[in-house]
Design a protein around this motif. Structure first.
Motif, PDB file in Angstrom:
ATOM      1  N   PRO A 236      -1.016 -23.509 -22.284  1.00  0.00           N
ATOM      2  CA  PRO A 236      -1.093 -22.821 -21.051  1.00  0.00           C
ATOM      3  C   PRO A 236      -0.577 -23.532 -19.743  1.00  0.00           C
ATOM      4  CG  PRO A 236      -2.976 -24.091 -21.830  1.00  0.00           C
ATOM      5  CD  PRO A 236      -1.998 -24.458 -23.026  1.00  0.00           C
ATOM      6  N   THR A 237      -0.138 -24.636 -19.862  1.00  0.00           N
ATOM      7  CA  THR A 237       0.386 -25.176 -18.722  1.00  0.00           C
ATOM      8  C   THR A 237       1.911 -24.881 -18.390  1.00  0.00           C
ATOM      9  OG1 THR A 237       1.031 -27.243 -19.849  1.00  0.00           O
ATOM     10  CG2 THR A 237      -1.111 -27.207 -18.698  1.00  0.00           C
ATOM     11  N   ILE A 238       2.540 -24.000 -19.376  1.00  0.00           N
ATOM     12  CA  ILE A 238       3.693 -23.826 -19.018  1.00  0.00           C
ATOM     13  C   ILE A 238       3.767 -21.962 -18.715  1.00  0.00           C
ATOM     14  CG2 ILE A 238       5.820 -22.770 -20.493  1.00  0.00           C
ATOM     15  CD1 ILE A 238       5.378 -25.287 -22.233  1.00  0.00           C
ATOM     16  N   SER A 239       4.652 -21.695 -17.964  1.00  0.00           N
ATOM     17  CA  SER A 239       4.838 -20.316 -17.623  1.00  0.00           C
ATOM     18  C   SER A 239       6.182 -19.793 -17.689  1.00  0.00           C
ATOM     19  CB  SER A 239       4.525 -20.127 -15.949  1.00  0.00           C
ATOM     20  OG  SER A 239       3.114 -19.916 -15.535  1.00  0.00           O
ATOM     21  N   LEU A 240       6.374 -18.683 -18.450  1.00  0.00           N
ATOM     22  CA  LEU A 240       7.489 -17.810 -19.059  1.00  0.00           C
ATOM     23  C   LEU A 240       7.643 -16.715 -18.178  1.00  0.00           C
ATOM     24  CD1 LEU A 240       5.750 -19.282 -21.725  1.00  0.00           C
ATOM     25  CD2 LEU A 240       8.355 -19.193 -22.505  1.00  0.00           C
ATOM     26  N   ASP A 241       8.800 -16.528 -17.571  1.00  0.00           N
ATOM     27  CA  ASP A 241       9.392 -15.043 -17.078  1.00  0.00           C
ATOM     28  C   ASP A 241       8.138 -14.626 -16.381  1.00  0.00           C
ATOM     29  OD1 ASP A 241      11.666 -15.504 -18.516  1.00  0.00           O
ATOM     30  OD2 ASP A 241      11.088 -13.920 -20.070  1.00  0.00           O
ATOM     31  N   ARG A 242       7.532 -15.271 -15.590  1.00  0.00           N
ATOM     32  CA  ARG A 242       6.263 -14.722 -14.655  1.00  0.00           C
ATOM     33  C   ARG A 242       5.995 -16.022 -13.561  1.00  0.00           C
ATOM     34  NH1 ARG A 242       3.219  -9.835 -15.005  1.00  0.00           N
ATOM     35  NH2 ARG A 242       2.415  -9.763 -12.417  1.00  0.00           N
ATOM     36  N   PHE A 243       6.151 -15.668 -12.327  1.00  0.00           N
ATOM     37  CA  PHE A 243       6.006 -17.006 -11.437  1.00  0.00           C
ATOM     38  C   PHE A 243       5.102 -16.546 -10.283  1.00  0.00           C
ATOM     39  CE2 PHE A 243      10.199 -16.489 -13.347  1.00  0.00           C
ATOM     40  CZ  PHE A 243      10.235 -17.554 -14.241  1.00  0.00           C
ATOM     41  N   ASP A 244       4.157 -15.757 -10.443  1.00  0.00           N
ATOM     42  CA  ASP A 244       3.295 -15.464  -9.458  1.00  0.00           C
ATOM     43  C   ASP A 244       1.895 -15.609  -9.998  1.00  0.00           C
ATOM     44  OD1 ASP A 244       3.106 -13.421 -11.387  1.00  0.00           O
ATOM     45  OD2 ASP A 244       3.346 -11.812 -10.071  1.00  0.00           O
ATOM     46  N   ARG A 245       0.773 -15.364  -9.009  1.00  0.00           N
ATOM     47  CA  ARG A 245      -0.560 -15.581  -9.294  1.00  0.00           C
ATOM     48  C   ARG A 245      -0.832 -17.010 -10.028  1.00  0.00           C
ATOM     49  NH1 ARG A 245      -1.751  -9.345 -11.744  1.00  0.00           N
ATOM     50  NH2 ARG A 245      -1.115  -8.320  -9.950  1.00  0.00           N
ATOM     51  N   GLU A 246      -1.429 -16.871 -11.016  1.00  0.00           N
ATOM     52  CA  GLU A 246      -2.091 -18.126 -11.667  1.00  0.00           C
ATOM     53  C   GLU A 246      -0.732 -19.119 -12.227  1.00  0.00           C
ATOM     54  OE1 GLU A 246      -2.372 -15.303 -15.011  1.00  0.00           O
ATOM     55  OE2 GLU A 246      -3.008 -15.301 -12.808  1.00  0.00           O
ATOM     56  N   ASN A 247       0.522 -18.293 -12.101  1.00  0.00           N
ATOM     57  CA  ASN A 247       1.516 -19.025 -13.064  1.00  0.00           C
ATOM     58  C   ASN A 247       2.023 -20.086 -11.910  1.00  0.00           C
ATOM     59  OD1 ASN A 247       1.744 -17.452 -15.602  1.00  0.00           O
ATOM     60  ND2 ASN A 247       1.893 -15.756 -14.031  1.00  0.00           N
ATOM     61  N   VAL A 248       1.745 -19.851 -10.606  1.00  0.00           N
ATOM     62  CA  VAL A 248       2.336 -20.758  -9.821  1.00  0.00           C
ATOM     63  C   VAL A 248       1.738 -22.051 -10.107  1.00  0.00           C
ATOM     64  CG1 VAL A 248       2.174 -21.370  -7.178  1.00  0.00           C
ATOM     65  CG2 VAL A 248       2.538 -18.913  -8.043  1.00  0.00           C
ATOM     66  N   HIS A 249       0.869 -22.411 -10.678  1.00  0.00           N
ATOM     67  CA  HIS A 249       0.155 -23.550 -10.955  1.00  0.00           C
ATOM     68  C   HIS A 249       0.602 -24.179 -12.195  1.00  0.00           C
ATOM     69  CE1 HIS A 249      -2.294 -22.474  -7.725  1.00  0.00           C
ATOM     70  NE2 HIS A 249      -2.805 -21.399  -8.313  1.00  0.00           N
ATOM     71  N   ALA A 250       1.750 -23.687 -12.683  1.00  0.00           N
ATOM     72  CA  ALA A 250       2.000 -24.217 -14.205  1.00  0.00           C
ATOM     73  C   ALA A 250       2.690 -25.722 -13.756  1.00  0.00           C
ATOM     74  CB  ALA A 250       3.018 -23.186 -14.489  1.00  0.00           C
ATOM     75  N   ARG A 251       3.050 -26.672 -14.735  1.00  0.00           N
ATOM     76  CA  ARG A 251       3.518 -27.758 -14.882  1.00  0.00           C
ATOM     77  C   ARG A 251       5.127 -27.552 -15.243  1.00  0.00           C
ATOM     78  NH1 ARG A 251      -0.604 -31.505 -18.324  1.00  0.00           N
ATOM     79  NH2 ARG A 251      -2.467 -30.769 -17.487  1.00  0.00           N
ATOM     80  N   ALA A 252       5.400 -26.410 -15.873  1.00  0.00           N
ATOM     81  CA  ALA A 252       6.919 -26.294 -16.009  1.00  0.00           C
ATOM     82  C   ALA A 252       7.076 -24.859 -16.053  1.00  0.00           C
ATOM     83  CB  ALA A 252       7.372 -26.990 -17.114  1.00  0.00           C
ATOM     84  N   TYR A 253       8.270 -24.416 -15.630  1.00  0.00           N
ATOM     85  CA  TYR A 253       8.697 -22.923 -15.727  1.00  0.00           C
ATOM     86  C   TYR A 253       9.934 -22.635 -16.508  1.00  0.00           C
ATOM     87  CZ  TYR A 253       6.012 -23.084 -11.301  1.00  0.00           C
ATOM     88  OH  TYR A 253       5.075 -23.215 -10.365  1.00  0.00           O
ATOM     89  N   PHE A 254       9.749 -21.509 -17.094  1.00  0.00           N
ATOM     90  CA  PHE A 254      11.084 -21.004 -18.201  1.00  0.00           C
ATOM     91  C   PHE A 254      11.520 -19.677 -17.953  1.00  0.00           C
ATOM     92  CE2 PHE A 254       8.936 -24.593 -20.268  1.00  0.00           C
ATOM     93  CZ  PHE A 254       9.878 -25.148 -20.799  1.00  0.00           C
TER      94      PHE A 254
END
Length: 352
Positions: free
Chosen positions: A12-30
């Motif tokens: 859950p600390t990874i965000s994929l193909d979505r970078f808004d809302r709660e995804n902003v707080h991810a530790r890594a983006y893909f």
């Protein structure tokens, strides 16, 4: 259109193909590929602010996706925060909580997705099991069996969860024709249309910026012509296709973009100078609508007078009725144009 919320419950600390809302707080983006429905929030102010104060957060993608993303000025601020990864090369990534210092390691492998230039699937392997995120993809029969990293020896790896692109998860699309069948169908439609006269023009209603390179190159070869596009900037990183596209409006095949297709078609129906065929690959259907021959780029061509020696040069004198547009529908796949082998180049100065 992607409906994925961006998070996997296993990691859950990874965000994929979505970078808004709660995804902003991810530790890594893909980012799996450069299509807008998979880039929501990628240039948002909250994300920009986070990058200013973070020392560990990075965006992971393929080398091709990095080049395509940074070719757009609106995403240039990502340049120092992008980490491109090699295809089919397992890479260990540390997911760090900058507030507590807590760290979790995960191994990620990029697998070719066959959707558009640079598109990949992500295979994550870690303490919470093996998880495959497909993004948008297109596989032919036998493709999955040839991907080494989905196998362990002679058997398929244990995959705990698959986050699957479900665009065609519908009984109507149980059998999707091959890319070659779709290409042959489109080529036949175009051939039958443009051979009628030089006034017959084709508009390819391409819904995305990337992913139609296979179509452009094959149509260019088939009809010994170039495809008209609005500008060549997006293709500078793909020099292999530059010879197949042009900004010259005099060609008979157009893939230029029009902001309001329906408004344009309504206007076009009032014209009496010939016809145009609109090929729209959308949701498994190939829509072919007849309208006037004015190219959607807005070029003004003086129609040549028909010659008495050839019926093919005759231009219809009857206007097409707005209330009864003639529409053909041919079932095909809307993703026949992916699986690009084009290689990006680092230099921005590619000859047109």
């Amino acid at each position: 259109m992607s409906s994925f919320a961006g998070r996997m419950k296993e990691y859950p600390t990874i965000s994929l193909d979505r970078f808004d809302r709660e995804n902003v707080h991810a530790r890594a983006y893909f980012l799996s590929h450069c299509h807008k429905d998979h880039m929501k929030g990628l240039k948002g102010p909250l994300l920009k602010r986070k990058l200013q104060f973070s020392r560990t957060v990075r965006l992971y993608c393929s080398f091709v996706t990095k080049e395509l993303l940074l070719s757009n000025p609106r995403y240039r601020f990502w340049e120092e925060f992008i980490v491109p990864l090699e295809l089919e090369s397992p890479t260990q990534i540390s997911l760090v909580d900058e507030a507590s210092g807590e760290k979790e390691d995960v191994v990620v492998t990029l697998l070719p997705a066959g959707h558009c230039p640079g598109s990949v699937m992500f295979l994550f392997e870690g303490c919470h099991g093996n998880v495959l995120y497909t993004g948008d993809f297109r596989f032919s029969v036998g493709d999955a069996s040839r991907i080494e990293h989905l196998h362990s020896g002679s058997r398929v790896k244990d995959i705990h969860s698959v986050y699957l692109d479900s665009t065609f998860y519908d009984p109507r699309f149980y059998q999707i024709p091959t890319r070659e069948v779709c290409l042959n169908g489109i080529s036949e439609l175009i051939r039958n249309w443009i051979c009628q006269s030089s006034y017959h023009v084709v508009w390819l209603n391409c819904k995305a910026a990337y992913g139609y390179e296979y179509l452009f190159t094959n149509l260019g070869e088939e009809f010994n012509t170039q495809i008209h596009v609005n500008n060549l900037d997006m293709f500078k990183k793909m020099p292999e296709i530059l010879s197949y596209v042009t900004t010259d409006r005099r060609t008979q095949i157009h893939a230029c973009r029009h902001p309001k297709v329906l408004i344009y078609l309504m206007r076009s129906f009032s014209m009496v100078t010939g016809c145009r065929v609109v090929v729209q690959p959308l949701m498994g259907l190939l829509f072919v609508s007849l309208a006037s021959n004015r190219p959607p780029c807005g070029s003004e061509r003086e129609p040549r007078k028909p010659t008495s020696s050839s019926r093919q040069e005759e231009v219809p004198s009857e206007p097409v009725s707005v209330s009864t547009p003639r529409t053909l529908r041919l079932k095909t796949s809307c993703r026949i144009f992916g699986r690009s082998t084009f290689t990006p180049v680092s230099s921005p100065s590619v000859a047109r």
